[in-house]
Write an enzyme that holds these catalytic residues in place. Structure first.
Site, PDB file in Angstrom:
ATOM      1  N   SER A  45      42.711  43.863  52.336  1.00 12.17           N
ATOM      2  CA  SER A  45      43.834  42.948  52.115  1.00 12.17           C
ATOM      3  C   SER A  45      45.063  43.720  51.658  1.00 12.17           C
ATOM      4  CB  SER A  45      43.479  41.919  51.039  1.00 12.17           C
ATOM      5  OG  SER A  45      42.508  41.038  51.531  1.00 12.17           O
ATOM      6  N   HIS A  77      43.788  39.446  58.440  1.00  8.98           N
ATOM      7  CA  HIS A  77      43.050  40.636  58.862  1.00  8.98           C
ATOM      8  C   HIS A  77      42.982  40.671  60.388  1.00  8.98           C
ATOM      9  CE1 HIS A  77      40.606  41.550  54.955  1.00  8.98           C
ATOM     10  NE2 HIS A  77      41.835  41.170  54.689  1.00  8.98           N
ATOM     11  N   THR A 100      33.572  43.235  57.174  1.00  8.75           N
ATOM     12  CA  THR A 100      32.706  42.094  56.876  1.00  8.75           C
ATOM     13  C   THR A 100      32.450  42.109  55.381  1.00  8.75           C
ATOM     14  OG1 THR A 100      31.678  42.147  59.053  1.00  8.75           O
ATOM     15  CG2 THR A 100      30.443  41.062  57.299  1.00  8.75           C
ATOM     16  N   HIS A 101      32.708  40.968  54.727  1.00 12.06           N
ATOM     17  CA  HIS A 101      32.485  40.878  53.283  1.00 12.06           C
ATOM     18  C   HIS A 101      31.081  40.369  52.995  1.00 12.06           C
ATOM     19  CE1 HIS A 101      36.905  40.857  53.444  1.00 12.06           C
ATOM     20  NE2 HIS A 101      36.852  41.364  52.223  1.00 12.06           N
ATOM     21  N   GLU A 200      37.331  35.549  39.874  1.00 10.40           N
ATOM     22  CA  GLU A 200      36.629  35.506  38.584  1.00 10.40           C
ATOM     23  C   GLU A 200      37.221  34.441  37.662  1.00 10.40           C
ATOM     24  OE1 GLU A 200      38.143  38.346  39.808  1.00 10.40           O
ATOM     25  OE2 GLU A 200      36.247  38.751  40.836  1.00 10.40           O
ATOM     26  N   SER A 219      34.613  43.837  47.571  1.00 14.48           N
ATOM     27  CA  SER A 219      34.205  44.725  48.666  1.00 14.48           C
ATOM     28  C   SER A 219      33.934  46.123  48.124  1.00 14.48           C
ATOM     29  CB  SER A 219      35.319  44.788  49.728  1.00 14.48           C
ATOM     30  OG  SER A 219      36.460  45.436  49.213  1.00 14.48           O
ATOM     31  N   ASN A 242      47.295  41.367  42.635  1.00 16.67           N
ATOM     32  CA  ASN A 242      47.494  40.313  41.618  1.00 16.67           C
ATOM     33  C   ASN A 242      46.896  40.794  40.304  1.00 16.67           C
ATOM     34  OD1 ASN A 242      44.943  39.597  43.461  1.00 16.67           O
ATOM     35  ND2 ASN A 242      44.489  38.936  41.367  1.00 16.67           N
TER      36      ASN A 242
HETATM   37  I1  8IG Z   1      43.278  40.567  46.997  1.00 10.81           I
HETATM   38  O1  8IG Z   1      41.574  39.078  41.503  1.00 10.81           O
HETATM   39  C1  8IG Z   1      42.008  40.168  45.549  1.00 10.81           C
HETATM   40  N1  8IG Z   1      40.708  40.225  45.777  1.00 10.81           N
HETATM   41  N2  8IG Z   1      37.224  39.420  42.850  1.00 10.81           N
HETATM   42  N3  8IG Z   1      39.424  39.247  42.155  1.00 10.81           N
HETATM   43  C2  8IG Z   1      38.507  39.495  43.120  1.00 10.81           C
HETATM   44  N4  8IG Z   1      38.827  39.825  44.355  1.00 10.81           N
HETATM   45  C3  8IG Z   1      40.131  39.907  44.627  1.00 10.81           C
HETATM   46  C4  8IG Z   1      41.133  39.661  43.694  1.00 10.81           C
HETATM   47  C5  8IG Z   1      40.749  39.313  42.376  1.00 10.81           C
HETATM   48  N5  8IG Z   1      42.312  39.835  44.305  1.00 10.81           N
END
Ligand code: 8IG
Length: 279
Positions: A45, A77, A100-101, A200, A219, A242
């Site tokens: 991402s 993606h 793939t997640h 989370e 990931s 973020n």
């Molecule tokens: I972009 O704040 C992204 N992926 N777990 N937490 C988790 N995955 C993420 C986050 C996040 N931001």
């Protein structure tokens, strides 16, 4: 399903995932016209455009044409892989536009298939990128951070059977030093992989901090383990898109993630191109 498609079904326990990786590498060699690739990159991402500065794209292959690969599940993606010239070195990068997640539920084999395919395609190095949440309030959205180590909270492993792979120095000190030569302002951090796909809770973010984590995401750690098993040298780079939940008062949104990626594209692209050019 044809016989070969059935033989390449990663969800069938009777399938050898390394055999599927070899089949995938054979398709990549055929479609790109080169026997081998040298460096693989997984663009997470926010990293979508970051492959463009490495060099000229010489071939693009839809994931769905390659054994074991599925279509992109995440908005923003790209569901394709590219063969990119690394400057004028004569070497080639295999650039995956998506991954793939684990949260997709296709199993760990599907999660690490790109990594095993990269090894089967001849790569000796893999650059694994992701977008993630940051625990350090100094990391504004759009800050790239090197991964120094990880904590795998998925309770899964890509390795099957009694195969005790050492993970000391999993995230190559050599490649981290090289990245810091390219950009001395780069910080390092411990990446904590949660299962997702929900972000989370603030309490889980505080837990991650107590455990020694700096970055939270969904990931990378399973892929890095598979990379080590296959003998690849690993560079991991997170883009903090973020502040992790509870670190900032604002709620998290995927739109914010995409925007931070767009804003950081130039810096991240330069970083990857410069590092890959020197590997
Ligand atoms: I972009 O704040 C992204 N992926 N777990 N937490 C988790 N995955 C993420 C986050 C996040 N931001």
């Amino acid at each position: 399903m044809t016989d070969t498609a059935a033989a390449h079904d990663l969800s069938d326990p009777a399938t050898d995932p390394f055999e599927v990786a070899r089949a995938a590498a054979a398709v990549i060699a055929e479609r790109t016209g080169v026997e081998r690739h040298d460096v693989a990159l997984v663009l997470g991402s926010g990293w979508g455009q970051a492959g463009d500065l490495i060099g000229e794209t010489l071939a693009t292959i839809e994931n769905t044409d390659v054994p074991g690969f599925g279509r992109a599940a995440v908005a923003g993606h790209s569901g394709s892989m590219r063969s990119v010239a690394i400057g004028d070195t004569g070497r080639r990068a295999l650039v995956y536009g998506t991954r793939t997640h684990f949260y997709e539920g296709r199993g760990v084999r599907a999660v690490v298939h790109g990594v095993r395919t990269a090894a089967a395609a001849g790569c000796s190095t893999i650059v694994i990128t992701n977008g993630c949440g940051g625990l350090n309030p100094d990391w504004a959205p759009g800050t790239p951070v090197l991964i120094s180590d990880h904590i795998n909270l998925t309770a899964h492993s890509p390795i099957e059977g009694a195969n005790f792979v050492d993970l000391t120095d999993l995230y190559s000190p050599r490649l981290r030093a090289l990245a810091q030569e390219v950009d001395p302002t780069l910080d390092e951090g411990v990446y904590v992989q949660f299962r997702g796909p929900h972000y989370e809770t603030p309490a889980e973010v505080r837990m991650a901090k107590v455990l020694g984590g700096d970055l939270v995401g969904m990931s990378t750690s399973l892929e890095a383990i598979a990379a080590r098993q296959s003998g690849l040298e690993v560079l991991g780079v997170s883009l903090v898109t973020n502040a992790a939940a509870g670190i900032s008062p604002d709620p998290l949104s995927h739109e914010e993630v995409l925007e931070a990626g767009r804003a950081a594209a130039e810096r991240c692209g330069r970083l990857l191109a410069d590092v890959v050019g020197r590997i």
